[in-house]
Design a protein around this motif. Sequence first.
Motif, short mmCIF file in Angstrom:
data_model
loop_
_atom_site.label_atom_id
_atom_site.label_comp_id
_atom_site.label_asym_id
_atom_site.label_seq_id
_atom_site.Cartn_x
_atom_site.Cartn_y
_atom_site.Cartn_z
N ALA A 32 -11.22 3.52 -13.43
CA ALA A 32 -10.55 2.31 -13.90
C ALA A 32 -11.46 1.48 -14.80
CB ALA A 32 -10.09 1.47 -12.70
N LEU A 33 -12.74 1.49 -14.51
CA LEU A 33 -13.69 0.76 -15.35
C LEU A 33 -13.88 1.43 -16.71
CD1 LEU A 33 -16.20 -0.21 -12.58
CD2 LEU A 33 -15.12 -1.83 -14.16
N GLU A 34 -13.66 2.71 -16.80
CA GLU A 34 -13.79 3.42 -18.08
C GLU A 34 -12.53 3.29 -18.94
OE1 GLU A 34 -16.39 5.15 -19.44
OE2 GLU A 34 -17.64 4.46 -17.78
N ALA A 35 -11.37 3.21 -18.32
CA ALA A 35 -10.10 3.24 -19.04
C ALA A 35 -9.98 2.27 -20.20
CB ALA A 35 -8.95 3.06 -18.05
N PRO A 36 -10.35 0.99 -20.06
CA PRO A 36 -10.15 0.06 -21.18
C PRO A 36 -10.96 0.40 -22.44
CG PRO A 36 -10.51 -1.15 -19.14
CD PRO A 36 -10.82 0.29 -18.86
N THR A 37 -12.05 1.09 -22.27
CA THR A 37 -12.90 1.35 -23.44
C THR A 37 -12.72 2.74 -24.03
OG1 THR A 37 -14.76 2.05 -22.04
CG2 THR A 37 -14.67 -0.28 -22.69
N ILE A 38 -12.18 3.68 -23.27
CA ILE A 38 -12.09 5.05 -23.80
C ILE A 38 -10.68 5.51 -24.14
CG2 ILE A 38 -14.20 5.77 -22.63
CD1 ILE A 38 -12.41 7.33 -20.67
N LEU A 39 -9.65 4.84 -23.61
CA LEU A 39 -8.29 5.27 -23.90
C LEU A 39 -7.78 4.60 -25.17
CD1 LEU A 39 -6.67 5.28 -20.35
CD2 LEU A 39 -7.53 7.22 -21.68
N ASN A 40 -7.38 5.41 -26.11
CA ASN A 40 -6.86 4.93 -27.39
C ASN A 40 -5.34 4.87 -27.28
OD1 ASN A 40 -6.74 4.12 -30.03
ND2 ASN A 40 -7.01 6.17 -30.87
N LEU A 41 -4.82 3.76 -26.76
CA LEU A 41 -3.40 3.63 -26.47
C LEU A 41 -2.70 2.87 -27.59
CD1 LEU A 41 -3.71 2.76 -22.69
CD2 LEU A 41 -3.37 5.00 -23.74
N ASN A 42 -1.69 3.49 -28.14
CA ASN A 42 -0.91 2.88 -29.23
C ASN A 42 0.55 2.82 -28.83
OD1 ASN A 42 -3.16 2.73 -31.05
ND2 ASN A 42 -3.02 4.95 -31.22
N SER A 43 0.81 2.19 -27.70
CA SER A 43 2.15 2.19 -27.12
C SER A 43 3.07 1.13 -27.70
CB SER A 43 2.05 1.94 -25.62
OG SER A 43 1.11 2.78 -25.04
N CYS A 44 2.51 0.12 -28.27
CA CYS A 44 3.28 -1.07 -28.61
C CYS A 44 3.05 -1.42 -30.08
CB CYS A 44 2.81 -2.19 -27.69
SG CYS A 44 3.36 -3.82 -28.11
N GLU A 45 4.03 -2.01 -30.70
CA GLU A 45 3.90 -2.39 -32.11
C GLU A 45 2.89 -3.53 -32.31
OE1 GLU A 45 7.33 -4.83 -33.69
OE2 GLU A 45 8.22 -4.14 -31.80
N TYR A 46 2.55 -4.25 -31.26
CA TYR A 46 1.65 -5.39 -31.38
C TYR A 46 0.19 -5.05 -31.11
CZ TYR A 46 6.18 -7.62 -30.97
OH TYR A 46 7.49 -7.97 -31.15
N PHE A 47 -0.06 -4.00 -30.36
CA PHE A 47 -1.43 -3.63 -29.99
C PHE A 47 -1.65 -2.14 -30.25
CE2 PHE A 47 -0.23 -6.93 -26.82
CZ PHE A 47 -1.14 -7.90 -27.18
N SER A 48 -2.87 -1.79 -30.59
CA SER A 48 -3.22 -0.38 -30.72
C SER A 48 -4.70 -0.20 -30.46
CB SER A 48 -2.85 0.17 -32.10
OG SER A 48 -3.62 -0.47 -33.09
N GLY A 49 -5.06 1.00 -30.06
CA GLY A 49 -6.46 1.32 -29.81
C GLY A 49 -6.88 0.99 -28.40
N PRO A 50 -8.18 1.11 -28.13
CA PRO A 50 -8.70 0.78 -26.80
C PRO A 50 -8.58 -0.73 -26.52
CG PRO A 50 -10.27 2.10 -28.05
CD PRO A 50 -9.19 1.67 -29.01
#
Length: 182
Positions: free
Chosen positions: A92-110
Amino acid sequence: ANGHRVMTVAPRYDQYKDAWDTGVAIEVKVGYITEKVRFFHCYKRGVDRVFIDHPMFLEKVWGKTGSKIYGPTTGTDYDDNQLRFSMLCQAALEAPTILNLNSCEYFSGPYGEDVVFIANDWHTALLPCYLKSMYKSKGMYETAKVAYCIHNIAYQGRFSFSDFSLLNLPDAFRSSFDFIDG
Protein backbone atom coordinates in the motif's frame (compact mmCIF):
# COMPACT_ATOMS: atom_id res chain seq x y z
CA ALA A 1 -17.07 14.42 -5.01
CA ASN A 2 -14.97 17.26 -3.58
CA GLY A 3 -12.30 16.93 -6.26
CA HIS A 4 -9.85 14.75 -4.36
CA ARG A 5 -8.15 11.83 -6.01
CA VAL A 6 -8.92 8.72 -3.95
CA MET A 7 -7.41 5.23 -3.97
CA THR A 8 -8.36 2.27 -1.82
CA VAL A 9 -5.93 -0.61 -1.33
CA ALA A 10 -7.09 -4.06 -0.22
CA PRO A 11 -5.92 -7.66 -0.44
CA ARG A 12 -7.11 -9.50 -3.55
CA TYR A 13 -9.08 -12.21 -1.77
CA ASP A 14 -11.12 -13.21 -4.77
CA GLN A 15 -11.25 -12.57 -8.47
CA TYR A 16 -12.98 -9.14 -8.37
CA LYS A 17 -14.41 -9.39 -11.88
CA ASP A 18 -13.81 -5.72 -12.74
CA ALA A 19 -10.17 -5.56 -11.61
CA TRP A 20 -7.45 -5.92 -14.22
CA ASP A 21 -3.81 -6.82 -13.79
CA THR A 22 -1.76 -3.62 -14.04
CA GLY A 23 1.35 -5.57 -14.98
CA VAL A 24 3.14 -3.90 -12.06
CA ALA A 25 4.85 -6.19 -9.59
CA ILE A 26 7.16 -5.41 -6.68
CA GLU A 27 9.11 -7.33 -4.09
CA VAL A 28 8.53 -6.82 -0.38
CA LYS A 29 10.31 -8.34 2.58
CA VAL A 30 7.97 -10.59 4.52
CA GLY A 31 9.60 -12.12 7.56
CA TYR A 32 12.93 -13.53 6.45
CA ILE A 33 12.07 -13.88 2.76
CA THR A 34 11.23 -11.62 -0.16
CA GLU A 35 7.85 -12.06 -1.83
CA LYS A 36 6.57 -10.73 -5.15
CA VAL A 37 3.16 -9.03 -5.19
CA ARG A 38 1.13 -7.81 -8.16
CA PHE A 39 -1.29 -4.91 -8.36
CA PHE A 40 -4.79 -5.22 -9.82
CA HIS A 41 -6.96 -2.16 -10.46
CA CYS A 42 -10.45 -1.00 -11.30
CA TYR A 43 -12.07 2.42 -11.26
CA LYS A 44 -15.52 2.63 -9.68
CA ARG A 45 -17.62 5.57 -8.56
CA GLY A 46 -14.70 7.98 -8.75
CA VAL A 47 -12.28 5.80 -6.77
CA ASP A 48 -9.18 3.94 -7.92
CA ARG A 49 -9.55 0.51 -6.32
CA VAL A 50 -6.25 -1.32 -6.03
CA PHE A 51 -5.94 -4.96 -5.00
CA ILE A 52 -2.73 -6.59 -3.79
CA ASP A 53 -2.38 -10.02 -5.36
CA HIS A 54 -0.42 -12.80 -3.67
CA PRO A 55 -1.20 -16.47 -2.91
CA MET A 56 -1.06 -15.75 0.85
CA PHE A 57 -4.33 -13.80 0.46
CA LEU A 58 -6.12 -16.08 -1.98
CA GLU A 59 -5.35 -19.31 -0.10
CA LYS A 60 -7.42 -18.13 2.88
CA VAL A 61 -10.66 -17.72 0.92
CA TRP A 62 -13.13 -20.56 0.53
CA GLY A 63 -15.68 -19.02 -1.78
CA LYS A 64 -17.53 -15.76 -1.48
CA THR A 65 -19.99 -16.87 1.20
CA GLY A 66 -17.73 -19.12 3.25
CA SER A 67 -14.73 -16.84 3.56
CA LYS A 68 -12.52 -17.28 6.57
CA ILE A 69 -10.01 -14.56 5.82
CA TYR A 70 -8.77 -13.83 9.37
CA GLY A 71 -8.82 -17.23 11.00
CA PRO A 72 -10.10 -20.78 10.71
CA THR A 73 -12.80 -20.05 13.30
CA THR A 74 -14.24 -16.90 14.81
CA GLY A 75 -11.87 -15.44 17.39
CA THR A 76 -8.84 -17.41 16.16
CA ASP A 77 -6.14 -15.85 13.97
CA TYR A 78 -4.19 -17.62 11.26
CA ASP A 79 -0.53 -18.01 12.25
CA ASP A 80 0.61 -15.94 9.27
CA ASN A 81 -1.76 -12.98 9.64
CA GLN A 82 0.99 -10.63 10.79
CA LEU A 83 3.00 -11.54 7.66
CA ARG A 84 0.05 -11.16 5.30
CA PHE A 85 -0.86 -7.76 6.65
CA SER A 86 2.78 -6.66 6.74
CA MET A 87 2.79 -7.44 3.02
CA LEU A 88 -0.41 -5.44 2.51
CA CYS A 89 0.97 -2.40 4.34
CA GLN A 90 4.24 -2.40 2.43
CA ALA A 91 2.48 -2.74 -0.92
CA ALA A 92 0.00 0.00 0.00
CA LEU A 93 2.90 2.35 0.68
CA GLU A 94 4.32 1.65 -2.78
CA ALA A 95 1.06 2.02 -4.72
CA PRO A 96 0.81 5.85 -4.84
CA THR A 97 4.26 6.25 -6.34
CA ILE A 98 4.53 3.31 -8.74
CA LEU A 99 1.05 2.87 -10.22
CA ASN A 100 0.46 4.95 -13.33
CA LEU A 101 -3.32 5.23 -13.13
CA ASN A 102 -5.18 7.16 -15.81
CA SER A 103 -8.74 6.32 -14.83
CA CYS A 104 -10.26 9.75 -14.78
CA GLU A 105 -10.33 12.72 -17.13
CA TYR A 106 -9.17 15.01 -14.30
CA PHE A 107 -6.17 13.03 -13.01
CA SER A 108 -3.49 10.88 -14.60
CA GLY A 109 -0.25 9.24 -13.61
CA PRO A 110 0.99 8.23 -10.18
CA TYR A 111 -0.49 9.87 -7.08
CA GLY A 112 2.96 10.79 -5.82
CA GLU A 113 4.19 11.27 -2.27
CA ASP A 114 1.92 14.11 -1.10
CA VAL A 115 -0.84 11.83 0.19
CA VAL A 116 -2.92 11.00 3.25
CA PHE A 117 -3.06 7.34 4.21
CA ILE A 118 -6.14 6.20 6.12
CA ALA A 119 -5.27 2.98 7.93
CA ASN A 120 -8.15 0.88 9.23
CA ASP A 121 -7.97 -1.56 12.13
CA TRP A 122 -5.00 -3.73 13.07
CA HIS A 123 -4.66 -5.10 9.53
CA THR A 124 -3.07 -1.83 8.42
CA ALA A 125 -1.61 -0.72 11.77
CA LEU A 126 1.92 -1.38 10.51
CA LEU A 127 1.54 1.19 7.74
CA PRO A 128 2.48 4.23 9.88
CA CYS A 129 5.42 2.29 11.33
CA TYR A 130 6.74 1.39 7.88
CA LEU A 131 6.06 4.93 6.65
CA LYS A 132 8.26 6.32 9.43
CA SER A 133 11.01 3.69 9.43
CA MET A 134 11.31 2.83 5.74
CA TYR A 135 10.28 5.99 3.89
CA LYS A 136 10.42 9.19 5.94
CA SER A 137 13.82 8.19 7.31
CA LYS A 138 15.05 8.17 3.67
CA GLY A 139 13.46 11.50 2.76
CA MET A 140 10.42 9.99 1.04
CA TYR A 141 6.79 10.82 1.80
CA GLU A 142 7.97 13.82 3.83
CA THR A 143 4.54 15.50 3.72
CA ALA A 144 2.46 12.32 3.89
CA LYS A 145 0.08 11.96 6.80
CA VAL A 146 -1.76 9.03 8.38
CA ALA A 147 -5.21 8.87 9.95
CA TYR A 148 -5.78 5.66 11.88
CA CYS A 149 -9.34 4.39 12.33
CA ILE A 150 -10.52 1.63 14.63
CA HIS A 151 -13.56 -0.16 13.28
CA ASN A 152 -13.80 -3.04 15.74
CA ILE A 153 -11.75 -2.95 18.94
CA ALA A 154 -12.63 -6.58 19.69
CA TYR A 155 -10.19 -7.78 17.04
CA GLN A 156 -6.69 -6.56 17.78
CA GLY A 157 -4.38 -8.91 15.88
CA ARG A 158 -2.36 -9.99 18.88
CA PHE A 159 0.73 -12.08 18.23
CA SER A 160 3.66 -13.32 20.21
CA PHE A 161 6.52 -10.87 20.80
CA SER A 162 8.83 -13.57 19.50
CA ASP A 163 7.35 -12.79 16.07
CA PHE A 164 8.34 -9.09 16.23
CA SER A 165 11.49 -9.65 14.17
CA LEU A 166 9.31 -10.96 11.32
CA LEU A 167 7.85 -7.46 10.91
CA ASN A 168 11.22 -6.03 9.81
CA LEU A 169 10.88 -2.97 12.02
CA PRO A 170 13.66 -1.34 14.04
CA ASP A 171 13.89 -2.56 17.65
CA ALA A 172 12.98 0.97 18.79
CA PHE A 173 9.41 0.25 17.64
CA ARG A 174 9.06 -2.81 19.85
CA SER A 175 7.79 -0.89 22.87
CA SER A 176 5.07 0.68 20.69
CA PHE A 177 3.44 -2.72 20.58
CA ASP A 178 3.45 -3.39 24.34
CA PHE A 179 -0.04 -4.01 25.58
CA ILE A 180 -1.10 -5.19 29.00
CA ASP A 181 -4.55 -6.67 28.90
CA GLY A 182 -6.39 -5.86 32.10
